[in-house]
Design an enzyme around this catalytic site. Structure first.
Site, PDB file in Angstrom:
ATOM      1  N   HIS A   1     -96.043   9.700 -42.063  1.00 47.20           N
ATOM      2  CA  HIS A   1     -94.953   8.490 -41.905  1.00 47.20           C
ATOM      3  C   HIS A   1     -93.659   9.657 -40.887  1.00 47.20           C
ATOM      4  O   HIS A   1     -94.078  10.608 -40.767  1.00 47.20           O
ATOM      5  CB  HIS A   1     -94.045   8.817 -42.947  1.00 47.20           C
ATOM      6  CG  HIS A   1     -93.051   7.859 -43.618  1.00 47.20           C
ATOM      7  ND1 HIS A   1     -90.907   7.947 -42.735  1.00 47.20           N
ATOM      8  CD2 HIS A   1     -92.439   6.742 -43.284  1.00 47.20           C
ATOM      9  CE1 HIS A   1     -91.155   7.439 -43.172  1.00 47.20           C
ATOM     10  NE2 HIS A   1     -91.696   6.196 -43.253  1.00 47.20           N
TER      11      HIS A   1
ATOM     12  N   ASP B   1     -97.594   2.660 -48.585  1.00 44.20           N
ATOM     13  CA  ASP B   1     -98.507   1.642 -48.581  1.00 44.20           C
ATOM     14  C   ASP B   1     -99.867   1.936 -49.187  1.00 44.20           C
ATOM     15  O   ASP B   1    -100.846   1.303 -49.299  1.00 44.20           O
ATOM     16  CB  ASP B   1     -98.377   0.756 -47.047  1.00 44.20           C
ATOM     17  CG  ASP B   1     -97.297   0.292 -46.697  1.00 44.20           C
ATOM     18  OD1 ASP B   1     -96.553  -0.125 -47.223  1.00 44.20           O
ATOM     19  OD2 ASP B   1     -96.956   0.523 -45.454  1.00 44.20           O
TER      20      ASP B   1
END
Ligand code: ACO
Length: 446
Positions: free
Chosen positions: A323, A380
């Site tokens: 991320h 996710d």
């Protein structure tokens, strides 16, 4: 050294700290340094080019604050996420998605009367204009649900032109209706696109709560009503809450940038949906499940797959890992992982994909490549396993993300329009192409 040139700042409403000094071309410039409520600091360079002729260069906006915001706070190092100051863990445990949407859009948790009014607006605006059904009828069955969703949301400006013409400056009541309309209709559009893909008749919304209504439109049919299940409804609420905002990510920045041209709310949200679709952003949840299925179907040892994603000569990455902001465990992934086990247990499903995901995580978290780069599971990584258990098809996972992210996009769009000074988004560049040269007619070209 000549006298210091003092560059005025733009963000006078923020706490001012000791200014920064920049030395360039033999001159000294003093730039304002500002601090947000959580101690985040920034050098205000808004007027640097006017004073010195220099712009700043920052590919992918890795170190650029594009706005100030009251909506979401993230500390990527500590794994903190808060909406309007409230920790995500508390909202995930106790709030509903509708309550969270209200919090994001209006800046406060609703009281009972406000909640009732908001719920009523959502129910009232849950149907889509009957004429829009002609769009659905003309679409190919195999169209990707994200393509359908973005087109349909954009087409709301055709069927509901009141807000389309205001460019964001509609009065409070008008905007409240547009917001409710979007949050409510997006769910109907999503469910209709699923029904279209499987060739079943559309199921119209009813007066259920938000998530129950969505499940009803997705899974009820003229011959069988979907049996609502509180664990599934709760899990869906939770997933939508966890996706509801994430400050200036790719799709939200897109909504702001497009909205800064004063185009209408629906068009701005449509742009956000398109940005979310990409596999490096919201599209990653679909890619995660496809990866897990690929590993399962080809009997690939998980260790070997990890070696493949580390190999720079190979294109694939470990989807659902890494991320831009979190350099620690994504707090949303932590919550989802726990819910994932609960939902699978409740549904008496023992999906082998969960075992593969757990093994991938375990190996990656102890692998020096991932440790050095601070790569952890993101939101996710486990969400797709829950969606799959609920019965949502893989190509609709990113649509689910969009439904969840909608209140955040709206809140950010609204905040941008309410803030002063209002500026159209327009980054600079450093031109690095050919110098001036003459046009050559086609016959004289080599
Ligand atoms: N698998 C393998 N290696 C990775 C991964 C990954 N998932 N993510 C990053 N890396 C490596 C890169 O190859 C790079 O290595 P290097 O320094 O040796 O060249 C290093 O880690 C840094 O990666 P960047 O791409 O520079 O990091 P950035 O912050 O730009 O990218 C991103 C963040 C796009 C999320 C990236 O981690 C990624 O592609 N992840 C997989 C896709 C994904 O899960 N996206 C969803 C993000 S969450 C969301 O949008 C909701």
């Amino acid at each position: 050294m000549a006298d210091t040139i003092i560059i005025p700042g733009e963000y006078r409403n923020l706490k001012q700290l000791e200014p920064a000094r920049l030395h360039v071309d033999g001159k000294e410039y003093e730039l304002p340094v500002v601090e947000g409520t959580e101690g985040e600091r920034a050098i205000d360079i808004t007027n640097l080019r006017k004073a010195s002729g220099h712009v700043t260069l920052d590919a992918g906006y890795q170190n650029t604050g594009s706005c100030t915001s009251n909506i979401t706070y993230i500390d990527g190092e500590k794994g903190i996420l808060r909406y309007r100051g409230i920790p995500i863990e508390q909202l995930a445990e106790r709030a509903s998605f509708v309550e969270t949407a209200y919090l994001l859009v209006h800046g406060k948790l609703p009281n009972r009367a406000e909640m009732r009014k908001f719920r009523n607006l959502l129910t009232q605006h849950s149907m889509i204009h009957e004429d829009m059904l002609t769009f659905f009828h003309g679409l190919p069955r195999e169209a990707h649900p994200m393509a359908i969703l973005s087109s349909m949301v954009n087409s709301l400006s055709i069927y509901y032109p009141e807000v389309a013409s205001t460019g964001g400056e509609g009065n409070g009541e008008e905007l409240d209706i547009a917001v409710a309309r979007l949050i409510s209709k997006v769910r109907t559009i999503a469910a209709f696109s699923y029904k279209k893909s499987i060739g079943e008749p559309f199921v119209y919304p009813t007066n259920y709560t938000y998530c129950a209504n969505f499940l009803h439109m997705m899974f009820s049919s003229p011959i069988q009503k979907y049996k609502l299940n509180h664990v599934v409804i709760r899990a869906l609420n939770l997933l939508l809450i966890l996706h509801a905002d994430h400050e200036q990510n790719c799709s939200t920045s897109t909504v702001r940038l497009v909205g800064s041209s004063k185009v209408n709310l629906y068009a701005s949200i449509c742009a956000g949906i398109c940005a979310l679709w990409g596999p490096l952003h919201g599209g990653a949840n679909q890619k995660v499940i496809e990866t897990l299925e690929y590993i399962r179907d080809n009997n690939i040892p998980v260790k070997k797959y990890i070696e493949m994603v580390k190999d720079k000569d190979k294109p694939q990455r470990l989807m659902g890992f890494g991320h831009r902001v979190y350099r620690n465990y994504d707090p949303r992934a932590k919550i989802i992982k726990k819910t994932c086990t609960e939902v699978l247990e409740h549904m008496k499903s023992d999906d082998p994909l969960l075992d593969i995901a757990l093994e991938l995580e375990e190996i990656a978290l102890h692998d020096q490549y991932f440790i050095d780069r601070k790569l952890y599971p993101n939101v996710d990584f486990y969400s797709g396993i829950i969606y799959k258990a609920i019965g949502i098809p893989t190509n609709m996972f990113t649509v689910m993300f969009a439904i969840g992210r909608l209140p955040g996009w709206i809140a950010q769009w609204k905040e941008m329009h309410d803030s002063a000074p209002f500026k159209i988004g327009r980054p600079r560049q450093i031109y690095n192409g050919p110098l001036i040269r003459d046009y050559v007619p086609i016959d004289e070209r080599e």
